[in-house]
Design an enzyme around this catalytic site. Structure first.
Site, mmCIF file in Angstrom:
data_model
loop_
_atom_site.group_PDB
_atom_site.id
_atom_site.type_symbol
_atom_site.label_atom_id
_atom_site.label_comp_id
_atom_site.label_asym_id
_atom_site.label_seq_id
_atom_site.Cartn_x
_atom_site.Cartn_y
_atom_site.Cartn_z
ATOM 1 C CG ASP A 284 -2.063 0.957 1.134
ATOM 2 O OD1 ASP A 284 -3.214 0.512 1.064
ATOM 3 O OD2 ASP A 284 -1.803 2.179 1.135
ATOM 4 C CB SER B 18 -10.357 5.627 -1.335
ATOM 5 O OG SER B 18 -9.255 4.753 -1.190
ATOM 6 C CG HIS C 51 -8.852 -2.587 -2.247
ATOM 7 N ND1 HIS C 51 -9.815 -1.938 -3.004
ATOM 8 C CD2 HIS C 51 -8.665 -1.822 -1.147
ATOM 9 C CE1 HIS C 51 -10.186 -0.834 -2.386
ATOM 10 N NE2 HIS C 51 -9.516 -0.746 -1.249
ATOM 11 C CG HIS D 183 -6.745 -2.711 3.293
ATOM 12 N ND1 HIS D 183 -5.984 -1.581 3.111
ATOM 13 C CD2 HIS D 183 -7.957 -2.432 2.756
ATOM 14 C CE1 HIS D 183 -6.710 -0.653 2.509
ATOM 15 N NE2 HIS D 183 -7.920 -1.136 2.282
HETATM 16 P P1 DGP Z 1 -9.500 1.734 0.632
HETATM 17 O O1 DGP Z 1 -9.490 3.008 1.409
HETATM 18 O O2 DGP Z 1 -9.972 0.533 1.443
HETATM 19 O O3 DGP Z 1 -10.235 1.873 -0.682
HETATM 20 O O4 DGP Z 1 -7.975 1.442 0.291
HETATM 21 C C1 DGP Z 1 -7.348 1.906 -0.856
HETATM 22 C C2 DGP Z 1 -5.865 1.858 -0.597
HETATM 23 O O5 DGP Z 1 -5.192 2.007 -1.833
HETATM 24 C C3 DGP Z 1 -5.332 2.963 0.317
HETATM 25 O O6 DGP Z 1 -4.872 2.404 1.540
HETATM 26 C C4 DGP Z 1 -4.178 3.588 -0.455
HETATM 27 C C5 DGP Z 1 -3.945 2.618 -1.598
HETATM 28 N N1 DGP Z 1 -3.544 3.228 -2.837
HETATM 29 C C6 DGP Z 1 -4.202 4.206 -3.489
HETATM 30 N N2 DGP Z 1 -3.542 4.524 -4.619
HETATM 31 C C7 DGP Z 1 -2.454 3.721 -4.671
HETATM 32 C C8 DGP Z 1 -1.391 3.563 -5.611
HETATM 33 O O7 DGP Z 1 -1.301 4.229 -6.645
HETATM 34 N N3 DGP Z 1 -0.453 2.619 -5.332
HETATM 35 C C9 DGP Z 1 -0.508 1.866 -4.196
HETATM 36 N N4 DGP Z 1 0.468 0.977 -4.007
HETATM 37 N N5 DGP Z 1 -1.510 1.965 -3.293
HETATM 38 C C10 DGP Z 1 -2.464 2.887 -3.536
#
Ligand code: DGP
Length: 113
Positions: free
Chosen positions: A29, A94, A99, A101
């Site tokens: 993340d 978001s 996904h 975590h």
């Molecule tokens: P959620 O809030 O549950 O939808 O988690 C989305 C997650 O995605 C958040 O913890 C940050 C991660 N994230 C967003 N954009 C990117 C990206 O471009 N690369 C990576 N590695 N993670 C990302």
């Protein structure tokens, strides 16, 4: 469709991939909230848990097994770890691509905020 995580699957957006198989991709993340914070996503686009159809059961099952594999590969399963899926706005989803975590490497409080 303009989906960030589909672009990650297609390797059009760089990220730190830690695991891949035929059904899922796992990467670190970008905003970690634990010493180990990995996202496991299906290769196919599924927007959210509340959009799943019965036919998606195999894909989602494989994603969960991939999360297990990631936790094992990263050594989280000796002490324990947490899997989190945020579904919808109130839960803080978001990115509209399912996904999981994978959080570990520290003691995790309960209940979450
Ligand atoms: P959620 O809030 O549950 O939808 O988690 C989305 C997650 O995605 C958040 O913890 C940050 C991660 N994230 C967003 N954009 C990117 C990206 O471009 N690369 C990576 N590695 N993670 C990302």
């Amino acid at each position: 469709m303009d989906c960030l995580f589909c672009k990650i699957v297609e390797k059009r957006v760089p990220c730190d991939v830690v695991y891949e198989d035929a059904y899922a991709v796992a990467f670190r993340d970008i905003r970690p909230v634990a010493p180990t914070h990995v996202l496991v996503i299906p290769r196919v686009h599924l927007a959210a848990i509340h959009h799943l159809r019965d036919a998606d059961i195999s894909t989602v099952g494989h994603v969960m097994l991939a999360a297990r594999n990631v936790a094992h590969q990263l050594g989280l399963d000796s002490n324990g770890y947490r899997l989190v899926i945020n579904d919808g706005d109130a839960a803080g989803q978001s990115v509209d691509h399912v996904h999981v975590h994978v959080l570990g490497g520290r003691t995790l409080m309960w209940p979450p905020g």
